[in-house]
Scaffold this active site. Structure first.
Site, short mmCIF file in Angstrom:
data_model
loop_
_atom_site.label_atom_id
_atom_site.label_comp_id
_atom_site.label_asym_id
_atom_site.label_seq_id
_atom_site.Cartn_x
_atom_site.Cartn_y
_atom_site.Cartn_z
N LYS A 86 0.84 -1.20 0.00
CA LYS A 86 0.00 0.00 0.00
C LYS A 86 0.88 1.26 0.00
O LYS A 86 1.95 1.29 0.62
CB LYS A 86 -0.89 -0.03 1.24
N ILE A 139 -6.24 8.90 3.20
CA ILE A 139 -6.33 7.49 3.65
C ILE A 139 -7.56 7.26 4.52
O ILE A 139 -7.57 6.38 5.37
CB ILE A 139 -5.05 7.03 4.41
N SER A 183 -9.62 2.00 2.89
CA SER A 183 -8.64 2.75 2.14
C SER A 183 -7.66 1.88 1.35
O SER A 183 -6.96 2.39 0.47
CB SER A 183 -7.85 3.65 3.10
N ILE A 187 -8.33 1.34 10.18
CA ILE A 187 -8.70 2.13 11.34
C ILE A 187 -10.21 2.40 11.35
O ILE A 187 -10.74 3.01 12.27
CB ILE A 187 -7.92 3.45 11.41
N GLY A 188 -10.89 1.92 10.29
CA GLY A 188 -12.34 2.10 10.22
C GLY A 188 -12.99 1.11 9.27
O GLY A 188 -14.18 1.18 9.01
N GLY A 189 -12.17 0.20 8.76
CA GLY A 189 -12.66 -0.78 7.79
C GLY A 189 -11.77 -0.89 6.58
O GLY A 189 -12.14 -1.50 5.57
N SER A 190 -10.57 -0.35 6.64
CA SER A 190 -9.73 -0.19 5.45
C SER A 190 -9.09 -1.47 4.93
O SER A 190 -8.57 -1.49 3.82
CB SER A 190 -8.64 0.85 5.72
#
Length: 555
Positions: free
Chosen positions: A146, A194, A219, A240-243
């Site tokens: 990434k 991101i 992301s 950090i939220g679903g990435s």
């Protein structure tokens, strides 16, 4: 020949100076691609909705290259190279070629460096020939990286043009993989800042291979699209939220978000990220098989990364190899989160899974009640931006970069100024109280793991990835989660709708999601489901997956 990349939805424009800099970056990328790997204009000008067959049908890959990229996972490649059935050079060649083909129809790469990969692969082949053994467990295995993860000699950015820098050294995890014999050949796309569940950035919009009118998630967008296109077998994601889970689910592959600081993130974001004052990021694998997730974690944990980075929790990895059936294994089914009822294909996938799980001896399936999702989501959206979005706006202003719609969406709840140390502390207290309450709620449900949706529906249309409920909630409580593919795909527009028992919206957000469903065409989008365990129960999560693997037909 010009390198054309399919882009069905245009990006917002920045200042002339910004646009000139982006054009120079894209031109430099294109100049590295030989004419022999440029897709015909007939494909890029009029692409099919589903582009997954383009690498096979375009005629640019030899039969052996198709076999290498389609018939092996990372474990299989490592075994084939170690036994000299395949050479590292042949493998690197095949995946590098397929990756650049995938990029032209999905916009999944930020860098492509085939020559460097072949040089490394030749060194590995020579080493094996001379020494009769491999360098390590990933000898010759290609790994995609990434964009924000430091890879020596290549560019990183934190999702803003003004942060783009050339790295001199590898990040800790990248170094571990290099020492284990991995071959690096591409860096992959991520969104502006991101912090979107869609990969829309300065490089373009990353498309879903199964339906290019849909998002590939974010992301870690480029990884998911590339792996789904079989241009990579193993990629490094962050979440950090679903990435990790969001793009993996949108593209029908595996993704594992561990408990925070179970795996190393040193040098991933130099200077840090304000959100991590209260919401810690995780890193993990994205791939096509369960055993590749296991291999990814094992290679890292065997390197004892906690010695270099004492923030890491040194819980040994048992994974699939040491998994023993738990009797009974209690699986909670959360049909919805109490705030948004998932769109019809997701409900259909849950019903499929329950029909299989209830047939497994020693497995007990029960309903799981959701817990205060709206409160948790309100809290995490504010915790992401303790400065009220000031840093976001400063990055944009530095180069004349435009603010993309989803960037505005993610900061809007926090806008209004820096909350200061007292505000951050208040968020910490509320977060910890929420986690304690949720832990009690989980215990009262009496389950070992939770099975639930990964997202509010299949992959969403571009610029509509608004609701992260089913992934970000578990970042807030810091639970590990794996998303895995199902045989369910979204049907053609109008072919299915909400069940009668789900006919009434349960919130304003749910009403909005139903409007998006009625408007959209999600045909062909794969559906992943998510299995979650308690914090630090990462091994137990994989043990549960191993126990249900055969019944669910998971690769």
């Amino acid at each position: 020949m010009p390198l054309k990349v399919v882009q069905p939805v245009p990006l917002p424009k920045g200042t002339d100076e910004y646009e000139a800099k982006i054009k120079a970056i894209l031109d430099d990328f294109a100049a590295k691609v030989p004419d022999s790997l440029v897709l015909p204009e007939s494909i890029t000008s009029n692409p099919p909705k589903d582009v997954t067959s383009v690498p096979r049908d375009c005629g640019l890959l030899a039969a052996e290259e198709l076999d290498i990229t389609e018939k092996y996972d990372a474990v299989g490649l490592a075994e084939a190279i170690a036994s000299k059935k395949l050479t590292a050079v042949a493998v690197a060649t095949a995946f590098a070629k397929r990756a650049i083909i995938a990029h032209q129809v999905t916009c999944c790469l930020t860098e492509w460096f085939m020559d460097e990969a072949l040089e490394r692969a030749k060194f590995l082949d020579d080493y094996l020939e001379k020494n009769g053994k491999t360098i390590g467990p990933l000898h010759g295995v290609p790994i995609s990286v990434k964009e924000h993860q430091a890879l020596a000699g290549h560019y990183t950015s934190f999702g803003w043009l003004d942060t783009r820098t050339l790295d001199k050294e590898d990040a800790q995890m990248v170094r571990i993989f290099r020492n284990a014999g991995a071959v690096f050949y591409v860096k992959t796309t991520q969104p502006q800042g991101i912090m979107h569940l869609e990969g829309v950035s300065q490089y373009g919009r990353t498309l879903n291979p199964y339906n290019i009118n849909l998002s590939s998630g974010g992301s870690t967008a480029g990884e998911a699209a590339l792996i789904a296109m079989r241009g990579s077998v193993l990629g490094i994601g962050t979440d950090i939220g679903g990435s990790i889970r969001g793009p993996s689910g949108f593209c029908g592959i595996y993704g594992f978000k561990p408990t925070s600081y179970y795996l190393p993130m040193k040098d991933f974001l130099v200077g840090g990220f304000g959100a991590e004052l209260n919401v810690l990021c995780s890193t993990g694998p994205m791939c096509n098989t369960m055993r590749d997730m296991d291999l990814f974690v094992k290679v890292i944990k065997d390197a004892n990364p906690h010695i270099e980075d004492p923030r890491l929790v040194p819980i040994p990895w048992k994974g699939l190899s040491a998994a023993t059936p738990k009797t009974p294994l209690k699986i909670g089914i959360m049909w919805h989160d109490g705030n948004i009822i998932p769109q019809p294909p997701v409900t259909r996938a849950l019903e499929w899974a329950v029909s299989k799980l209830t047939q497994i001896p020693g497995v007990e399936v029960k309903n799981f009640a959701p817990f205060q999702t709206k409160r948790g989501m309100d809290n995490i959206r504010k915790a992401y931006w303790p400065d009220g979005g000031a840093a976001v706006k400063a990055h944009l202003a530095a180069t004349g970069e435009p603010m993309f719609p989803l960037t505005q969406w993610i900061i809007k709840d926090a806008e209004g100024g820096d909350i200061g140390s007292a505000g951050v502390l208040a968020q910490r207290v509320e977060r910890d109280n929420f986690r304690i309450e949720y832990s009690a709620h989980w215990a009262a449900q009496d389950v070992d793991v939770l099975l639930c949706p990964m997202f509010i529906g299949p992959a969403c249309e571009h610029d509509t990835s608004f609701y992260w409920n089913y992934t970000a909630f578990f970042n807030y409580v810091d639970h590990p989660g794996v998303v895995f593919p199902t045989p369910v795909k979204a049907l053609a527009k109008g072919a299915e709708d909400y069940r009668p028992e789900n006919a009434t919206p349960i919130s304003e957000e749910d009403k909005h999601v139903r409007k998006l469903w009625a408007k959209g065409d999600f045909e062909g989008a794969p559906i992943d489901l998510q299995m979650v365990a308690r914090k630090y129960y990462d091994n137990e999560l994989f043990s549960a997956l191993a126990q249900v693997k055969e019944a669910l037909g998971l690769p």
